[in-house]
Design a protein around this motif. Structure first.
Motif, mmCIF file in Angstrom:
data_model
loop_
_atom_site.group_PDB
_atom_site.id
_atom_site.type_symbol
_atom_site.label_atom_id
_atom_site.label_comp_id
_atom_site.label_asym_id
_atom_site.label_seq_id
_atom_site.Cartn_x
_atom_site.Cartn_y
_atom_site.Cartn_z
ATOM 1 N N VAL A 191 50.762 28.662 38.882
ATOM 2 C CA VAL A 191 49.853 29.108 37.727
ATOM 3 C C VAL A 191 48.876 27.545 38.117
ATOM 4 N N ILE A 192 47.404 28.614 38.908
ATOM 5 C CA ILE A 192 46.255 28.185 39.435
ATOM 6 C C ILE A 192 45.264 27.873 38.040
ATOM 7 N N ARG A 193 45.045 27.235 38.289
ATOM 8 C CA ARG A 193 43.355 26.746 37.239
ATOM 9 C C ARG A 193 42.313 27.742 37.973
ATOM 10 N N GLY A 194 42.319 28.321 37.828
ATOM 11 C CA GLY A 194 41.121 30.239 37.454
ATOM 12 C C GLY A 194 41.879 31.533 36.670
ATOM 13 N N GLY A 195 41.995 32.471 37.903
ATOM 14 C CA GLY A 195 42.382 33.395 37.233
ATOM 15 C C GLY A 195 41.091 34.567 36.668
ATOM 16 N N THR A 196 41.841 35.234 35.473
ATOM 17 C CA THR A 196 41.208 36.487 35.982
ATOM 18 C C THR A 196 39.819 37.221 35.043
ATOM 19 N N HIS A 197 39.730 35.558 34.719
ATOM 20 C CA HIS A 197 38.375 35.744 34.167
ATOM 21 C C HIS A 197 37.577 35.409 35.510
ATOM 22 N N PHE A 222 38.872 36.342 38.568
ATOM 23 C CA PHE A 222 38.282 37.348 39.050
ATOM 24 C C PHE A 222 39.084 38.142 39.096
ATOM 25 N N ARG A 223 38.868 40.095 38.436
ATOM 26 C CA ARG A 223 39.695 40.268 37.172
ATOM 27 C C ARG A 223 40.448 41.867 37.566
ATOM 28 N N LEU A 224 39.868 42.287 38.749
ATOM 29 C CA LEU A 224 40.047 42.987 39.889
ATOM 30 C C LEU A 224 41.508 43.512 39.932
ATOM 31 N N PRO A 225 42.240 42.859 40.010
ATOM 32 C CA PRO A 225 43.769 43.241 40.366
ATOM 33 C C PRO A 225 44.279 43.819 39.029
ATOM 34 N N ALA A 226 44.070 42.230 37.919
ATOM 35 C CA ALA A 226 44.312 43.256 36.660
ATOM 36 C C ALA A 226 43.476 44.200 36.078
ATOM 37 N N SER A 227 42.770 44.603 36.571
ATOM 38 C CA SER A 227 42.461 45.735 36.375
ATOM 39 C C SER A 227 42.504 47.022 36.814
ATOM 40 N N TRP A 228 42.652 47.125 37.640
ATOM 41 C CA TRP A 228 42.814 48.267 39.059
ATOM 42 C C TRP A 228 44.338 48.232 38.986
ATOM 43 N N GLY A 229 45.695 46.914 38.542
ATOM 44 C CA GLY A 229 46.979 47.305 38.168
ATOM 45 C C GLY A 229 47.843 47.293 39.940
ATOM 46 N N TYR A 230 47.134 46.305 41.083
ATOM 47 C CA TYR A 230 47.365 45.631 41.559
ATOM 48 C C TYR A 230 48.343 44.707 42.097
ATOM 49 N N SER A 231 48.347 43.961 43.669
ATOM 50 C CA SER A 231 48.588 42.754 43.357
ATOM 51 C C SER A 231 47.654 42.436 44.346
ATOM 52 N N ALA A 263 49.670 33.676 38.994
ATOM 53 C CA ALA A 263 48.971 34.106 37.199
ATOM 54 C C ALA A 263 48.095 32.968 37.482
ATOM 55 N N GLY A 264 47.195 33.139 36.001
ATOM 56 C CA GLY A 264 46.031 31.892 35.505
ATOM 57 C C GLY A 264 46.395 31.362 34.528
ATOM 58 N N GLU A 265 45.616 30.629 34.310
ATOM 59 C CA GLU A 265 45.479 29.374 33.223
ATOM 60 C C GLU A 265 45.165 30.311 31.624
ATOM 61 N N GLN A 266 45.075 31.530 31.621
ATOM 62 C CA GLN A 266 44.370 31.955 30.250
ATOM 63 C C GLN A 266 46.206 31.652 29.551
ATOM 64 N N CYS A 267 45.754 31.648 27.858
ATOM 65 C CA CYS A 267 47.296 31.348 27.176
ATOM 66 C C CYS A 267 47.614 33.288 27.130
ATOM 67 N N ASN A 268 47.727 33.581 27.976
ATOM 68 C CA ASN A 268 47.470 35.438 28.714
ATOM 69 C C ASN A 268 48.675 35.692 29.544
ATOM 70 N N PRO A 269 50.112 36.468 28.957
ATOM 71 C CA PRO A 269 50.922 37.172 29.878
ATOM 72 C C PRO A 269 49.920 38.001 31.153
ATOM 73 N N ARG A 270 48.960 38.286 30.519
ATOM 74 C CA ARG A 270 47.961 39.886 31.980
ATOM 75 C C ARG A 270 47.355 39.037 32.309
ATOM 76 N N ASP A 271 46.984 37.714 32.621
ATOM 77 C CA ASP A 271 46.391 36.433 33.753
ATOM 78 C C ASP A 271 47.292 36.924 34.817
ATOM 79 N N VAL A 272 47.411 37.760 35.603
ATOM 80 C CA VAL A 272 48.631 37.834 36.637
ATOM 81 C C VAL A 272 47.021 38.192 37.916
#
Ligand SMILES: *Cc1c(COP(=O)(O)O)cnc(C)c1O
Length: 384
Positions: free
Chosen positions: A283-289, A291-300, A328-337
């Motif tokens: 779990v990192i201090r950071g996340g898709t807020h 760097f969103r590209l992997p979550a919006s494009w659906g890749y790792s 995973a990122g710091e949001q309480c949101n399972p899509r924050d990966v």
């Protein structure tokens, strides 16, 4: 993955995290390499929506010929940055946008007959290119925005009327804007697209008596953000070797991703490492807020671990070696990966995770203010 340059590692370590590090040297190299692959006299206008950081824009202006902008905000930033040539696109420009563009001396990529009529009515004579959604386009693959229904540009059947209105209203018609592609990794196909634009543009300029036309093929040169494939500039050069640019025509391109993607790194500290139902998570201090590209494009998105030897607590440090790790990122949101099940030699709380190739459409498209979490820092890699 190529190694992280030493100057980038220094910038990552040189202050608070999370951080985006941008490298102006890479921006200049990318534009220089692209220029060497294009026909002599081609114009390169960096599309600043990919990354509008002032240091990135400044480097793009040093190595390139100008900027492509797509809003009044970008226009203002381009003017502040001292851009000589500014190409202004966007299908919904307001009257105020049109006036600002004319006042700034920008070249407007006019997107419809209605926009053209408004330009004459509210802003006066301007330098323009007509954005055309062509009847047929030669680009293979799934990336096209032309020859298919879209919100951008005018149809070929509107060209005659547009040329008449432009002349009537005293505009200077410089040429045509044909941006039609996004993230195309096939350089030979891109060369074929540029050749096709050139042939079409020279023919249209002749038909409508446009002298020395600028044929702007737009952006769309691809970058594989996982680092597995590269856009092959020598294939682009070979494919453009005998391109026919008669009648004083010049090719223009508006690369965004190609210029900025490999010039950015996003680095964040590992807050915790844990095992959950048999799977490993960092779990990192950071996340898709950020760097969103992997979550919006659906890749790792691949990453590198910079180890930190300091461990300030008097108890065991969480970590794992030789495991598949999900970041995973710091949001309480399972899509924050940001990365999923990536084989990882070692990762521990307190280490730093670095994501390369995050310089284009990284910070720019993230949902910055979700959860009111802090923004990252931004630092520039120092050359020399
Ligand atoms: C987005 C955009 C670009 C840049 O696209 P990339 O895929 O980043 O190269 C260039 N021109 C126009 C008109 C655009 O909208």
């Amino acid at each position: 993955m190529t190694a992280i340059p030493e100057r980038v590692v220094r910038a990552i370590e040189d202050g608070p995290k999370p951080v985006y590090v941008y490298d102006p040297e890479t921006v200049r190299e990318r534009i220089g390499a692209l220029r060497a692959a294009l026909p002599a006299g081609s114009l390169i206008a960096y599309a600043m929506k990919a990354n509008g950081h002032p240091a990135v824009v400044a480097a793009a202006l040093e190595a390139g010929d100008g900027l492509e902008v797509a809003s009044a905000g970008e226009l203002a930033a381009a003017v502040d940055g001292g851009a000589g040539l500014v190409l202004y696109s966007g299908p919904a420009k307001s009257d105020a946008d049109l006036r600002a563009a004319v006042a700034a001396g920008a070249v407007l990529n006019v997107e419809s007959l209605h926009e053209l009529r408004r330009l004459g009515a509210v802003a006066g004579p301007a330098r323009i290119c007509l954005r055309v959604n062509r009847a047929h386009a030669a680009l293979p693959g799934t990336h096209r925005m032309t020859g298919v229904p879209s919100a951008f540009g005018m149809g070929e059947d509107d060209l005659g009327e547009a040329v008449r209105v432009a002349a009537r209203d005293g505009h200077t018609l410089l040429g045509f804007h044909l941006h039609a592609v996004s993230n195309n990794l096939d350089a030979a196909a891109h060369a074929a697209y540029l050749r096709d634009c050139a042939v079409w543009g020279v023919r249209a300029a002749r038909a409508h008596a446009v002298p020395n036309p600028i044929i702007n093929a737009g952006g769309g040169l691809g970058v594989d953000v996982t680092g597995a494939a590269e856009f092959d500039l020598s294939a682009l050069r070979d494919g453009l070797r005998d391109v026919a640019l008669g009648d004083g025509a010049r090719l223009a391109v508006e690369p965004g991703r190609f210029v900025a993607a490999t010039a950015g790194w996003y680095a964040a500290e590992v807050a915790d490492v844990k095992r959950s139902h048999g799977a490993w998570f960092a779990v990192i201090r950071g996340g898709t807020h950020h760097f969103r590209l992997p979550a919006s494009w659906g890749y790792s998105h691949p990453f590198t671990v910079l180890p930190a030897e300091r461990w300030p607590y008097p108890f065991q440090r969480p970590g794992v070696s030789g495991a598949a790790v999900t970041v995973a990122g710091e949001q309480c949101n399972p899509r924050d990966v940001l990365a999923r099940d990536e084989p990882t030699p070692r990762i521990r709380a307190g280490d730093t995770v670095v994501f390369a190739r995050t310089g284009a459409y990284g910070w720019e498209v993230a949902h910055h203010d979700f959860l009111r979490l802090p923004h990252p820092a931004f630092r520039i890699a120092a050359t020399g």
